[in-house]
Design a protein around this motif. Sequence first.
Motif, PDB file in Angstrom:
ATOM      1  N   PHE A  10       0.875  -1.178   0.000  1.00 40.70           N
ATOM      2  CA  PHE A  10       0.000   0.000   0.000  1.00 40.70           C
ATOM      3  C   PHE A  10       0.915   1.232   0.000  1.00 40.70           C
ATOM      4  N   LEU A  11       1.010   1.875  -1.148  1.00 40.85           N
ATOM      5  CA  LEU A  11       1.927   2.999  -1.312  1.00 40.85           C
ATOM      6  C   LEU A  11       1.225   4.319  -1.018  1.00 40.85           C
ATOM      7  N   MET A  12       1.826   5.112  -0.156  1.00 39.20           N
ATOM      8  CA  MET A  12       1.317   6.449   0.112  1.00 39.20           C
ATOM      9  C   MET A  12       2.487   7.426   0.160  1.00 39.20           C
ATOM     10  N   ALA A  13       2.856   7.941  -0.981  1.00 38.87           N
ATOM     11  CA  ALA A  13       3.879   8.982  -1.147  1.00 38.87           C
ATOM     12  C   ALA A  13       5.037   8.867  -0.165  1.00 38.87           C
ATOM     13  N   THR A  14       4.992   9.621   0.924  1.00 38.55           N
ATOM     14  CA  THR A  14       6.092   9.622   1.890  1.00 38.55           C
ATOM     15  C   THR A  14       5.995   8.481   2.897  1.00 38.55           C
ATOM     16  N   GLY A  15       4.860   7.807   2.944  1.00 44.44           N
ATOM     17  CA  GLY A  15       4.633   6.727   3.907  1.00 44.44           C
ATOM     18  C   GLY A  15       3.330   6.940   4.636  1.00 44.44           C
ATOM     19  N   HIS A  16       2.918   5.954   5.430  1.00 48.34           N
ATOM     20  CA  HIS A  16       1.605   6.028   6.066  1.00 48.34           C
ATOM     21  C   HIS A  16       1.592   6.849   7.349  1.00 48.34           C
ATOM     22  N   LEU A  52       0.794  -3.695  -6.056  1.00 44.23           N
ATOM     23  CA  LEU A  52       0.940  -2.333  -5.570  1.00 44.23           C
ATOM     24  C   LEU A  52      -0.467  -1.768  -5.457  1.00 44.23           C
ATOM     25  N   PHE A  53      -0.725  -0.992  -4.430  1.00 46.41           N
ATOM     26  CA  PHE A  53      -2.039  -0.372  -4.265  1.00 46.41           C
ATOM     27  C   PHE A  53      -1.858   1.114  -4.005  1.00 46.41           C
ATOM     28  N   VAL A  54      -2.561   1.923  -4.802  1.00 47.97           N
ATOM     29  CA  VAL A  54      -2.528   3.373  -4.640  1.00 47.97           C
ATOM     30  C   VAL A  54      -3.947   3.854  -4.376  1.00 47.97           C
ATOM     31  N   ALA A  55      -4.167   4.409  -3.196  1.00 44.34           N
ATOM     32  CA  ALA A  55      -5.474   4.963  -2.834  1.00 44.34           C
ATOM     33  C   ALA A  55      -5.626   6.345  -3.467  1.00 44.34           C
ATOM     34  N   ASP A  56      -6.802   6.936  -3.305  1.00 42.07           N
ATOM     35  CA  ASP A  56      -7.021   8.237  -3.941  1.00 42.07           C
ATOM     36  C   ASP A  56      -8.149   8.990  -3.262  1.00 42.07           C
ATOM     37  N   SER A  57      -8.087  10.302  -3.406  1.00 39.30           N
ATOM     38  CA  SER A  57      -9.179  11.198  -3.059  1.00 39.30           C
ATOM     39  C   SER A  57      -9.188  12.298  -4.102  1.00 39.30           C
ATOM     40  N   VAL A  58     -10.365  12.729  -4.501  1.00 40.84           N
ATOM     41  CA  VAL A  58     -10.442  13.770  -5.523  1.00 40.84           C
ATOM     42  C   VAL A  58     -10.747  15.128  -4.884  1.00 40.84           C
ATOM     43  N   ALA A  59     -10.096  15.370  -3.752  1.00 41.15           N
ATOM     44  CA  ALA A  59     -10.150  16.673  -3.085  1.00 41.15           C
ATOM     45  C   ALA A  59      -8.901  16.810  -2.230  1.00 41.15           C
ATOM     46  N   ALA A  60      -8.378  18.018  -2.163  1.00 42.83           N
ATOM     47  CA  ALA A  60      -7.242  18.294  -1.289  1.00 42.83           C
ATOM     48  C   ALA A  60      -7.762  18.816   0.045  1.00 42.83           C
ATOM     49  N   PRO A  61      -7.145  18.416   1.153  1.00 45.08           N
ATOM     50  CA  PRO A  61      -7.604  18.934   2.457  1.00 45.08           C
ATOM     51  C   PRO A  61      -7.355  20.437   2.558  1.00 45.08           C
TER      52      PRO A  61
END
Length: 439
Positions: A10-16, A52-61
């Motif tokens: 589960f890949l998240m840019a800099t890490g979880h 490999l798994f890449v999650a997503d959101s279509v909005a920035a916090p």
Amino acid sequence: MSRQLKLGAFLMATGHHVAAWRHPDVPANAGLDFAHYKRLAQVAEAAKFDTLFVADSVAAPTHDIASRMARSDHFEPLTLLSALSAVTEHIGLIATATTSYNEPYHVARKFASLDHLSGGRAGWNLVTSDNAAEAQNFGRDEHIGHAERYSRAREFHQVVTGLWDSWQDDAFLRDKASGAYYDPEKLHVLNHVGEHFKVKGPLNVARSPQGQPVIVQAGSSEAGRELAAQTAEVVFTAQTSLASAQAFYADLKGRLPKYGRSADSLKIMPGVFVVVGQTEAEAQEKYETFQQLVEPEVGVALLGRMLGNFDLSKYPLDGPLPDLPLTESGQQSRQKLLTELAGREHLTLAELGRRIAGGRGHYSVVGTPAQIADRLQEWFEQGAADGFNVLVPHLPGGLEGFANGVVPELQRRGLFRTEYEGRTLRQNLGLARPDNRFA
């Protein structure tokens, strides 16, 4: 060969870990660094990970504390995985795409294309969106309610999989001598008319190498479980204990027969947050290094997001988690999990925020490769998991530590492959290639 577990990275840019970007060993710009992702993909593939798994959101916090979190700039997953398909050969490529703010034709076309580009390694993580902020990027003032989201998702799945069967496997003749490009008898127009969608078809992509990309889901609410039992082939879930994971596993597998499905047709892969050290003390020291980087307000902001998009900034950090209504915009299962955790351990708001800063409610193991392998083996052999979606605190170091330490330990125990079984994601996961429903 004995049953073997499956592993997803589960890949998240800099890490979880929410503070990982502040660590000196982590590239802070990782979310938009393709060389970084290429390295991660090749580390995972060398270790024989399934996916490999890449999650997503279509909005920035955009909340007040967002500027102190590395969650605002990252690649669109399908674009990223399409690029990674060119620098890998075996590993599966799973991306999130929401059914709430997409159209079925777009999703069907993009994942069919990724399956062709990768030679049969694509997977679609079907989600209904748990981020209420997405609504305002798509012409809505409010997020779609929980029940309607799942009703739409069920029909969305019907349309996408129907479009994936637009063409039989051998429909495209491309016969230069006769001039026949495809056999019209092997074309199937969907003509779907339903409550949420009206889609004629056909898809303008040939049937993909896997027949259909693998369907993945992550919902653990009642509605999510039922949708998964009906449609999913892989389920990601967050469980905090062996007992809760066993209960979830038994419940979900028990729902399959009414849809005419066997237990092997669905792989359940709980998330596990791992910190690897050569000794237990070293692992704990690594973990505490990240925990010390967590600002209380950042942990609480993450907590509010995970509980279902609640603003917790007005509550005292040293007070208890307030009573919150059932979320309509977020993950109801995650809200229940975190509320129970806070009550069971009598955690303050700041303590709960710090507790989830790494694993966000997933099961966490901090220790040596052997200790981590012990826990994974226990869950795998005692009816709690078919495999695991691996979360590490920081990248690339956390993934390299797991690949170089835990994977060899699992292989020594005969629990994990030393070579890929096939070239497609379905072959490596042990999932059947679906027949074309119209053929």
